[in-house]
Design a protein around this motif. Structure first.
Motif, PDB file in Angstrom:
ATOM      1  N   PRO A 263     -37.568  67.884 -27.868  1.00  0.00           N
ATOM      2  CA  PRO A 263     -37.450  68.950 -26.868  1.00  0.00           C
ATOM      3  C   PRO A 263     -36.647  68.548 -25.634  1.00  0.00           C
ATOM      4  N   ARG A 264     -36.317  67.271 -25.491  1.00  0.00           N
ATOM      5  CA  ARG A 264     -35.465  66.884 -24.367  1.00  0.00           C
ATOM      6  C   ARG A 264     -34.064  67.463 -24.530  1.00  0.00           C
ATOM      7  N   TRP A 265     -33.645  67.694 -25.774  1.00  0.00           N
ATOM      8  CA  TRP A 265     -32.323  68.237 -26.065  1.00  0.00           C
ATOM      9  C   TRP A 265     -32.285  69.710 -25.662  1.00  0.00           C
ATOM     10  N   GLY A 266     -31.395  70.065 -24.749  1.00  0.00           N
ATOM     11  CA  GLY A 266     -31.360  71.427 -24.236  1.00  0.00           C
ATOM     12  C   GLY A 266     -31.040  72.468 -25.279  1.00  0.00           C
ATOM     13  N   ARG A 267     -30.335  72.074 -26.343  1.00  0.00           N
ATOM     14  CA  ARG A 267     -29.882  73.068 -27.313  1.00  0.00           C
ATOM     15  C   ARG A 267     -30.951  73.441 -28.338  1.00  0.00           C
ATOM     16  N   VAL A 268     -32.158  72.907 -28.186  1.00  0.00           N
ATOM     17  CA  VAL A 268     -33.242  73.413 -29.045  1.00  0.00           C
ATOM     18  C   VAL A 268     -33.434  74.907 -28.839  1.00  0.00           C
ATOM     19  N   VAL A 269     -33.062  75.414 -27.668  1.00  0.00           N
ATOM     20  CA  VAL A 269     -33.222  76.832 -27.366  1.00  0.00           C
ATOM     21  C   VAL A 269     -32.385  77.713 -28.295  1.00  0.00           C
ATOM     22  N   GLU A 270     -31.317  77.153 -28.874  1.00  0.00           N
ATOM     23  CA  GLU A 270     -30.409  77.931 -29.720  1.00  0.00           C
ATOM     24  C   GLU A 270     -30.798  77.905 -31.196  1.00  0.00           C
ATOM     25  N   GLY A 271     -31.771  77.078 -31.568  1.00  0.00           N
ATOM     26  CA  GLY A 271     -32.089  76.895 -32.976  1.00  0.00           C
ATOM     27  C   GLY A 271     -33.465  77.395 -33.340  1.00  0.00           C
ATOM     28  N   ALA A 272     -33.873  77.050 -34.571  1.00  0.00           N
ATOM     29  CA  ALA A 272     -35.135  77.563 -35.116  1.00  0.00           C
ATOM     30  C   ALA A 272     -36.249  76.530 -35.081  1.00  0.00           C
ATOM     31  N   GLY A 273     -36.011  75.352 -34.496  1.00  0.00           N
ATOM     32  CA  GLY A 273     -37.084  74.386 -34.369  1.00  0.00           C
ATOM     33  C   GLY A 273     -36.966  73.215 -35.307  1.00  0.00           C
ATOM     34  N   GLU A 274     -38.127  72.675 -35.734  1.00  0.00           N
ATOM     35  CA  GLU A 274     -38.170  71.370 -36.383  1.00  0.00           C
ATOM     36  C   GLU A 274     -38.262  71.410 -37.899  1.00  0.00           C
ATOM     37  N   ASP A 275     -38.392  72.586 -38.497  1.00  0.00           N
ATOM     38  CA  ASP A 275     -38.684  72.639 -39.928  1.00  0.00           C
ATOM     39  C   ASP A 275     -37.485  73.108 -40.747  1.00  0.00           C
ATOM     40  N   PRO A 276     -37.085  72.341 -41.777  1.00  0.00           N
ATOM     41  CA  PRO A 276     -35.921  72.740 -42.585  1.00  0.00           C
ATOM     42  C   PRO A 276     -36.156  73.958 -43.471  1.00  0.00           C
ATOM     43  N   TYR A 277     -37.371  74.140 -43.980  1.00  0.00           N
ATOM     44  CA  TYR A 277     -37.649  75.302 -44.831  1.00  0.00           C
ATOM     45  C   TYR A 277     -37.538  76.596 -44.032  1.00  0.00           C
ATOM     46  N   LEU A 278     -38.245  76.670 -42.916  1.00  0.00           N
ATOM     47  CA  LEU A 278     -38.181  77.863 -42.082  1.00  0.00           C
ATOM     48  C   LEU A 278     -36.779  78.029 -41.504  1.00  0.00           C
ATOM     49  N   GLY A 279     -36.165  76.910 -41.105  1.00  0.00           N
ATOM     50  CA  GLY A 279     -34.809  76.972 -40.572  1.00  0.00           C
ATOM     51  C   GLY A 279     -33.828  77.543 -41.568  1.00  0.00           C
ATOM     52  N   ALA A 280     -34.006  77.230 -42.855  1.00  0.00           N
ATOM     53  CA  ALA A 280     -33.113  77.749 -43.887  1.00  0.00           C
ATOM     54  C   ALA A 280     -33.294  79.259 -44.051  1.00  0.00           C
ATOM     55  N   LEU A 281     -34.538  79.734 -44.028  1.00  0.00           N
ATOM     56  CA  LEU A 281     -34.778  81.174 -44.141  1.00  0.00           C
ATOM     57  C   LEU A 281     -34.170  81.924 -42.962  1.00  0.00           C
ATOM     58  N   ILE A 282     -34.297  81.356 -41.773  1.00  0.00           N
ATOM     59  CA  ILE A 282     -33.762  82.014 -40.585  1.00  0.00           C
ATOM     60  C   ILE A 282     -32.241  81.965 -40.591  1.00  0.00           C
ATOM     61  N   ALA A 283     -31.649  80.869 -41.059  1.00  0.00           N
ATOM     62  CA  ALA A 283     -30.186  80.800 -41.177  1.00  0.00           C
ATOM     63  C   ALA A 283     -29.672  81.899 -42.093  1.00  0.00           C
ATOM     64  N   LYS A 284     -30.321  82.074 -43.211  1.00  0.00           N
ATOM     65  CA  LYS A 284     -29.927  83.121 -44.166  1.00  0.00           C
ATOM     66  C   LYS A 284     -30.035  84.507 -43.527  1.00  0.00           C
ATOM     67  N   ALA A 285     -31.142  84.772 -42.836  1.00  0.00           N
ATOM     68  CA  ALA A 285     -31.332  86.075 -42.205  1.00  0.00           C
ATOM     69  C   ALA A 285     -30.269  86.341 -41.149  1.00  0.00           C
ATOM     70  N   GLN A 286     -29.899  85.317 -40.392  1.00  0.00           N
ATOM     71  CA  GLN A 286     -28.901  85.496 -39.347  1.00  0.00           C
ATOM     72  C   GLN A 286     -27.521  85.788 -39.939  1.00  0.00           C
TER      73      GLN A 286
END
Length: 874
Positions: A263-286
């Motif tokens: 969370p020290r990285w400021g660009r966490v605000v632009e992404g879906a967080g720490e999980d690759p499975y959920l991140g992949a679903l959100i990438a597809k939806a976007q």
């Protein structure tokens, strides 16, 4: 004088539209927005005398020079004067209302340029033929021009770049795309130069960062990820595409799909967080939202879609120390199992573009990495679209120490199949590199072929002005339906982190607090016996720098409607709180104290039945180049919180921020904690909906919140280590633990409360073994045991107990969102197959390995029910 007003003023160089919003609590407040530049002007000293309003403040572009205005109101109009830094002093004649768009008068002129009878869409074969025919007419200099991008103005997203003016670059065919054209008039101007004056009349691509909205701003991506609602996220991106495309923007520098655990990285605000499975679903939806509408079935030729560009390929979210642009060093297994899945999903969804990461991998800057960009992205993943550098990334190959000069950097980037250089001019060396035999003509042709193919798919080659639509802007921008979509997603993005019964305002019928075990019937006592609901008699004290702030949009947005952002104060008034029951004090600034601020805040708190403490980060404290060593709230706000808590009144912490924060003190001292993030244009309404109980909060964390910043990075899907901490060995010394605190975060991944209490039954598997190619079912019954109707996000995790390489303690592999009425139960069924168990290893690539697996189901990654099965050998 209250409400929205507009005026037009002329400068020697351009026409400006001004919008003013006048509001009043105990005193008057004035906000101003300016077109075509989405740069805010803030007035912090406002005085009213009769029908005259005077204000002074600062402008974004020259904060040290005073901006001042005097407005004299009469009926539905006012006159006055405005002093703007860099522009001068202007006489004003304003009318009530938003007024017409700045470019409404251009509609007829632009319409004459657009094709009235556009040719039918070309097939891929026809596009290929047209591209080859055009490619054969281009000189090497023409081709290099297509590979270069320029800024629309001297506005910069990074360091200043020495370059010719955009008009000159475009006219000479030395730019094939333009970044940062924030207004339709500029798009029209530059496109006309390209079509009428460049050597072959090839239209430009217009690029912008449409991260979480164009004019209607949605929650920041880290917030909307917490909704776990793919349909709502897809719709947010579709709305953003409609608004951007109406202004001529066809190429998005988003979505950002980087996984991040720090969370020290400021660009966490632009992404879906720490999980690759959920991140992949959100990438597809976007990708589906930007490129294909809400149903994912559209095409890039559709006038309401824009190109989705996946960024940043790959590993950028693992920057050491959470410091932006910093070194990344990881194994290939971590790269492929954690950071790659969202990119794979986005490419499979048809993303038209990819952007490189700033970091190095295996000692090589990604912009120059043949193994990553050519071999992995193009050859293995099959990506055939346009690859664009991030801002200045080609030049930075030299700064990294991987190239001696810009010429060598250009060669390395082209070798890595980088098609477009963003803004910098290293690619001007390509003709000489080709003449020297260091680059081949086929390399250049391949890059330009991909760029031209995209332009044909967008329909630009057949109708260069088709996206420039003032009439569509007026219809789409900040429309009521878009605002409603923003408000709905904002409500779903709020995460209730703690509640001892203080919420909803007026008292909760259900339990709050933290679940201590899945399925346990935990019920904490309510402290909210007074009736502070909208129709009640109790008083609220709204205190803090975000109590009446419009800084709720977050970073990476360029809306001209920021002055209409709904504040928390305004949201509560709209929810039914009259000024006699809504006490207000700012208390402190975001980072600095206010003289007498704490004393005024305490005085208001002492008169109230409940205190809403609105604290957080301003928009500049998260996003790109906004890394923080300390992820606590600023000291000025902590001192304010301590003083308010000392009154003994029930305190509800309402957070505005773009990253997980250290909330340990608040977890001990606040009665409720509401994580609202940056929620966008309708933030105040959405927060009030949740606080009052009009909406039952359903958001779930997609990043863990540390108990202490010394734990960072802390994430749920970690490895066990050879000496894991367990309940049995917690008293021993030589194990993997801290001497001064636990390993576990304060709030884990997947965590979130609501106003209903859900109970989980036993987890049941329909079989104990799974054969390759088969399926097994995991079943659990979930009951709304107490409280109002609500949505529960039931989460499925799996652990591979023993593998050829060490596997995480658990990994999210599925979830189901279920709406349950009071007392209602429903059985949730998850189907588990071999693909859910696969991972990448150096020896076998992507495969599932036979052996024991644990299945875990629960409301978050910590509180789970467990069962086991075995995957048999083939």
């Amino acid at each position: 004088m209250l409400g929205i007003w507009h005026a037009f003023i002329e400068t020697p160089r351009l026409k400006l539209k001004l919008q003013f919003k006048v509001a009043k609590k105990a005193a008057y407040a004035l906000d101003m927005a300016m077109e075509p530049f989405p740069l805010p002007v803030r007035f912090d000293r406002v005085e009213a005398e009769g029908g005259t309003l005077r204000a002074t403040g600062s402008a974004y572009w020259k904060p040290d020079e005073e901006t001042s205005v005097e407005l004299r109101f009469e009926g539905d109009a006012f006159e006055g004067s405005l002093r703007l830094p860099s522009f001068g002093v202007f006489a004003l004649a304003c009318i009530r209302g938003r007024g017409p768009t700045l470019y409404a008068s251009l509609a007829d002129e632009i319409a004459a340029y657009r094709k009235t009878d556009a040719p039918p869409p070309r097939s891929e074969a026809e596009i290929g033929e047209a591209v080859e025919a055009l490619l054969g007419k281009l000189s090497l200099a023409d081709k290099v021009g297509q590979m270069c991008q320029c800024m629309a103005s001297n506005f910069s997203f990074g360091g200043a770049v020495a370059s010719d003016p955009p008009e000159k670059l475009v006219a000479e065919g030395r730019a094939g795309s333009v970044l940062g054209a924030f207004d339709l008039g500029r798009v029209f101007e530059l496109q006309r130069i390209a079509v009428e004056r460049s050597p072959h009349g090839i239209p430009l691509l217009f690029n912008n960062d449409i991260i979480h909205g164009a004019q209607t701003i949605f929650p920041v991506p880290l917030a909307w990820a917490c909704s776990w609602d793919m349909d709502a996220i897809r719709e947010a991106c579709a709305v953003s595409a409609r608004e951007a495309a109406a202004s001529g923007i066809v190429y998005n520098h988003g979505p950002m799909v980087d996984i991040s655990r720090d969370p020290r990285w400021g660009r966490v605000v632009e992404g879906a967080g720490e999980d690759p499975y959920l991140g992949a679903l959100i990438a597809k939806a976007q990708v589906e939202g930007f490129q294909g509408g809400t149903d994912g079935q559209g095409s890039l030729r559709d006038l309401d879609t824009i190109v989705a560009c996946l960024k940043h390929f790959v590993g950028y979210g693992a920057a050491e120390g959470g410091r932006d642009y910093n070194t990344v060093d990881m194994s290939e297994a971590t790269l492929r199992n954690v950071y790659l899945p969202p990119f794979q999903a986005g490419i499979e969804a048809g993303a038209g573009a990819v952007m490189n990461a700033f970091n190095i991998y295996q000692g090589v800057p990604v912009a120059a990495s043949v193994p990553l960009l050519k071999e992995l992205l193009r050859d293995e993943l099959g990506f055939e679209g346009v690859l664009i550098s991030d801002y200045g990334a080609v030049d930075e190959i030299v700064q990294h120490g991987h190239a001696r000069d810009a010429k060598e950097a250009a060669k390395k980037a082209v070798d890595a199949t980088m098609d477009i250089e963003m803004v910098t001019r290293a690619y001007d060396h390509i003709p000489r590199l080709t003449a020297e035999g260091k680059l081949s003509q086929s390399q250049i042709d391949n890059a330009v072929r991909r760029i031209l193919t995209l332009k044909y798919r967008l329909g630009l080659m057949d109708d260069p002005y088709r996206y420039i639509r003032p009439e569509r802007e007026a219809e789409m921008h900040f429309s009521e339906s878009h605002l409603a979509a923003s408000r709905a997603l904002a409500s779903k993005s709020i995460v209730l982190l703690k509640n001892d019964g203080a919420l909803p305002l007026g008292g909760a019928s259900g339990a709050g607090g933290r679940l201590e075990g899945a399925g346990d019937a935990v019920s904490l006592p309510s402290t909210a016996s007074r009736d502070c609901g909208p129709g009640g008699r109790g008083k609220l004290a709204l205190i803090g720098p975000f109590a009446d702030s419009k800084d709720l949009l977050g970073p990476w947005q360029f809306s001209r409607f920021g002055h209409e952002t709904v504040t928390l104060y305004e949201g509560l008034v709209a929810a039914g709180y009259g000024e006699d029951r809504l006490l207000y004090a700012q208390g402190s600034g975001v980072g600095t104290p206010i003289d007498g601020g704490i004393e005024a805040a305490v005085a208001q708190a002492e008169q109230a039945d409940v205190v809403l403490l609105a604290l957080g980060e301003d928009s500049g404290m998260s996003g790109e180049a906004a890394s923080r060593m300390r992820i606590a709230l600023p000291d000025a706000q902590l001192r304010l919180a301590e003083a308010v808590a000392a009154t003994g009144k029930p305190v509800v912490l309402v957070l505005t921020n773009g990253r997980p924060l250290d909330l340990t003190w608040f977890d001990r001292h606040a009665n409720a904690i509401v994580e609202t993030w940056f929620l966008g244009s309708q933030a105040g309404h959405a927060i009030a909906d949740v606080l009052t109980g009009a909406c039952n909060p359903s958001g779930r964390l997609t990043m863990s919140f540390p108990l202490h910043e010394g734990q960072v990075p802390v994430y749920y899907n970690h490895f066990r280590t050879g000496r894991p901490l367990t309940e049995a060995n917690a008293g021993e010394k030589f194990i993997s633990k801290y001497l001064d605190g636990p390993n576990e975060p304060l709030y884990p991944f997947g965590y979130g409360l609501g106003y209903a209490r859900f109970e989980y039954g036993e987890l049941r598997l329909d079989r104990e073994t799974l054969t390759p190619g088969g399926k097994l079912e995991a079943r659990v019954t979930v009951t709304n045991a107490d409280g109002p109707s609500g949505v529960e996000t039931v989460q499925l995790y799996i652990q591979d107990v023993c593998g050829s390489i060490v596997r995480p303690v658990k990994e999210l592999k599925g979830f189901a969102q279920v709406a349950l009425a009071p007392g209602e139960s429903r059985e949730i069924v998850f189907a588990i197959g071999e693909s859910d168990l696969a991972f990448w290893s150096p020896a076998a690539g992507y495969a599932a390995e036979p052996g024991e697996f644990r299945v875990m189901v629960g409301p978050n990654s910590r509180d789970v029910r467990t069962a086991s099965f075995e995957l048999l050998e083939a």
